[in-house]
Design an enzyme around this catalytic site. Structure first.
Site, PDB file in Angstrom:
ATOM      1  N   PRO A  31       0.834  -1.211   0.000  1.00  0.00           N
ATOM      2  CG  PRO A  31       0.049  -1.000   2.192  1.00  0.00           C
ATOM      3  CD  PRO A  31       0.746  -1.954   1.270  1.00  0.00           C
ATOM      4  CG  MET A  32       3.488   2.654  -1.685  1.00  0.00           C
ATOM      5  SD  MET A  32       4.776   2.843  -2.929  1.00  0.00           S
ATOM      6  CE  MET A  32       4.067   1.938  -4.303  1.00  0.00           C
ATOM      7  CB  CYS A 118       1.007   5.433   8.655  1.00  0.00           C
ATOM      8  SG  CYS A 118       1.242   7.062   7.918  1.00  0.00           S
ATOM      9  CE  LYS A 157       3.348  -2.281   4.607  1.00  0.00           C
ATOM     10  NZ  LYS A 157       3.620  -0.856   4.870  1.00  0.00           N
ATOM     11  N   GLY A 219      10.270  -3.727   2.522  1.00  0.00           N
ATOM     12  CA  GLY A 219      11.408  -2.814   2.629  1.00  0.00           C
ATOM     13  C   GLY A 219      12.540  -3.149   1.697  1.00  0.00           C
ATOM     14  CG  ASP A 220      15.069  -1.121   1.704  1.00  0.00           C
ATOM     15  OD1 ASP A 220      14.405  -0.103   1.452  1.00  0.00           O
ATOM     16  OD2 ASP A 220      15.643  -1.310   2.791  1.00  0.00           O
TER      17      ASP A 220
HETATM   18  C1  LIG Z   1       4.613   7.297  -1.016  1.00  0.00           C
HETATM   19  C2  LIG Z   1       4.439   6.192  -0.018  1.00  0.00           C
HETATM   20  C3  LIG Z   1       3.214   6.002   0.571  1.00  0.00           C
HETATM   21  C4  LIG Z   1       3.028   4.948   1.493  1.00  0.00           C
HETATM   22  N1  LIG Z   1       1.776   4.733   2.012  1.00  0.00           N
HETATM   23  C5  LIG Z   1       1.539   3.641   2.807  1.00  0.00           C
HETATM   24  C6  LIG Z   1       0.232   3.297   3.222  1.00  0.00           C
HETATM   25  O1  LIG Z   1      -0.768   3.946   2.867  1.00  0.00           O
HETATM   26  N2  LIG Z   1       0.094   2.207   4.028  1.00  0.00           N
HETATM   27  C7  LIG Z   1       1.168   1.439   4.422  1.00  0.00           C
HETATM   28  O2  LIG Z   1       0.996   0.457   5.154  1.00  0.00           O
HETATM   29  N3  LIG Z   1       2.415   1.731   4.011  1.00  0.00           N
HETATM   30  C8  LIG Z   1       2.622   2.795   3.207  1.00  0.00           C
HETATM   31  N4  LIG Z   1       3.887   3.055   2.729  1.00  0.00           N
HETATM   32  C9  LIG Z   1       4.974   2.121   3.081  1.00  0.00           C
HETATM   33  C10 LIG Z   1       5.138   1.040   2.004  1.00  0.00           C
HETATM   34  O3  LIG Z   1       3.996   0.235   1.883  1.00  0.00           O
HETATM   35  C11 LIG Z   1       6.350   0.148   2.300  1.00  0.00           C
HETATM   36  O4  LIG Z   1       6.134  -0.544   3.501  1.00  0.00           O
HETATM   37  C12 LIG Z   1       7.647   0.956   2.404  1.00  0.00           C
HETATM   38  O5  LIG Z   1       7.736   1.903   1.370  1.00  0.00           O
HETATM   39  C13 LIG Z   1       8.882   0.045   2.323  1.00  0.00           C
HETATM   40  O6  LIG Z   1       8.828  -0.767   1.203  1.00  0.00           O
HETATM   41  P1  LIG Z   1       9.562  -0.413  -0.212  1.00  0.00           P
HETATM   42  O7  LIG Z   1      11.021  -0.251   0.072  1.00  0.00           O
HETATM   43  O8  LIG Z   1       9.242  -1.614  -1.062  1.00  0.00           O
HETATM   44  O9  LIG Z   1       8.950   0.837  -0.729  1.00  0.00           O
HETATM   45  C14 LIG Z   1       4.106   4.103   1.842  1.00  0.00           C
HETATM   46  C15 LIG Z   1       5.345   4.322   1.253  1.00  0.00           C
HETATM   47  C16 LIG Z   1       5.523   5.336   0.337  1.00  0.00           C
HETATM   48  C17 LIG Z   1       6.881   5.527  -0.301  1.00  0.00           C
END
Ligand SMILES: Cc1cc2nc3c(=O)[nH]c(=O)nc-3n(C[C@H](O)[C@H](O)[C@H](O)COP(=O)(O)O)c2cc1C
Length: 353
Positions: A31-32, A118, A157, A219-220
């Protein structure tokens, strides 16, 4: 719960099951907020047929949902081809969390997820997101009430904890399992870390050993190599977030151990962007499309000589006109754009700063 193993190349990509729902493969669009809207999720599903096991909505406010905000309710909208589909909710009030979870169930989503990670001040100040990890007893009340009320599976999460001195992800995971949560994802950073440093995947593996529900890591994860390094032990699957904006084909490439399709392939970049324009228009008013388009374009088109110029435009129709000029070989750098555009690789080490 059981795991299946899909042998692709030399690595094992697992799938997992949450009650009757097969997440196959165990590669999840994370989720983002502001990003994983319906158009983005559909784009990712289309570009990665069979390679995205689950998609999660951006987080949706239970306050907005239960007060009937139309804009908030629209954030839950999904298409059948997205299944299995999970809506993530955030908030603090037990009754509103329950009512919102019931609304998620009513719209026909497959899963509901509670955001406990969050770090944003506007969210934690109101008791939501990672603040719930600082109040595990209150979180337990929420989980217990939501579980009692819904029939679809509940997941959560979390982060590693609030800060270095309070890394309580294991305790929260055990409590959640005890209350009937059916899978959980861990972003292995604390709230204080935000996105700095490295996500702690040893913690993800440890928690996966210590509970019996599927544990996913976040993460990453940006490519096959980083996926292999993290998908160890009992870790059931991987959440993939930012990498999906840099490289929307990342799921297929991880699953099939393929090299980057987009790297240097500007024609393919254009195809993806044109399709994204269509999908955005199906859901949003023209005036909000340009900003959302730029979010993806800024990440995905690093290295393209026309990127800077594209990002200087605001209206979607202007973005499309520029893309068309590029496609037809009519595009010329503007006078101000002659200096070399920033070149960033769409490959493995894009987050290894
Ligand atoms: C722009 C943005 C918005 C995000 N919004 C959420 C969200 O709404 N809910 C959530 O659980 N995590 C949110 N995250 C966290 C991501 O889901 C993820 O856990 C985090 O970015 C690490 O993973 P990655 O390195 O694959 O990006 C967000 C991250 C980013 C960068």
């Amino acid at each position: 719960m059981f795991y299946q193993k899909k042998f692709v190349g030399v690595c094992v990509i697992k799938s997992y099951q949450v009650r009757h729902i097969q997440v196959n493969p165990g590669l999840v669009l994370s989720p983002m907020s502001g990003v994983t809207t319906r158009p983005f999720r559909r784009l990712i599903k289309e570009l990665n047929p069979g390679a995205v096991g689950l998609v999660v909505s951006e987080f949706v406010s239970v306050e907005g949902m239960t007060r009937g905000s139309q804009r908030t309710l629209e954030m839950m909208k999904f298409s059948e081809e997205e299944r299995p589909y999970c809506v993530q909710i955030f908030g603090y009030d037990v009754d509103r969390m329950r009512d919102a979870a019931l609304m998620v169930q009513d719209i026909g989503a497959d899963l509901v997820d509670i955001n406990c990670g969050c770090p944003a001040p506007k969210v934690v100040k109101r008791g939501g997101g990672c603040e719930l990890m600082r109040q595990p007893e209150h979180l337990q009340k929420i989980i217990s009430e939501v579980k009692r009320s819904i029939s679809i599976p509940l997941t959560i999460k979390i982060r590693a904890g609030w800060d270095e001195g309070s890394r309580n992800a294991l305790e929260v995971a055990k409590m959640a399992e005890g209350e009937g949560v059916e899978a959980l994802a861990i972003h292995g950073r604390t709230r204080s870390q935000l996105y700095r440093g490295e996500a702690d995947w040893d913690l993800v593996q440890e928690i996966a050993e210590r509970v019996s529900i599927p544990v996913l890591g976040s993460g990453d994860v940006v490519c096959r190599k980083t996926a292999e390094a993290r998908l160890k032990g009992k870790v059931a699957g991987l959440f993939i977030g930012r990498a999906s904006m840099m490289n929307p084909f990342v799921f297929t490439e991880i699953l099939n151990d393929e090299p980057s399709r987009l790297k240097g392939n500007h024609a393919l970049m254009l195809d993806v962007l044109f399709r994204y324009c269509e999908l955005l228009r199906e859901d949003f008013q023209e005036s909000s499309c340009g900003g959302k388009f730029k979010q993806l374009a800024s990440q995905m088109c690093r290295g393209a000589p026309w990127r800077k110029q594209l990002l200087q435009l605001n209206a979607l129709k202007d973005h499309e006109a520029l893309l068309l000029a590029v496609r037809e070989g009519r595009w010329r750098p503007a006078a101000l754009e002659t200096e070399e555009a920033e070149t960033v690789d769409v490959s493995c080490d894009m987050f290894s700063a």
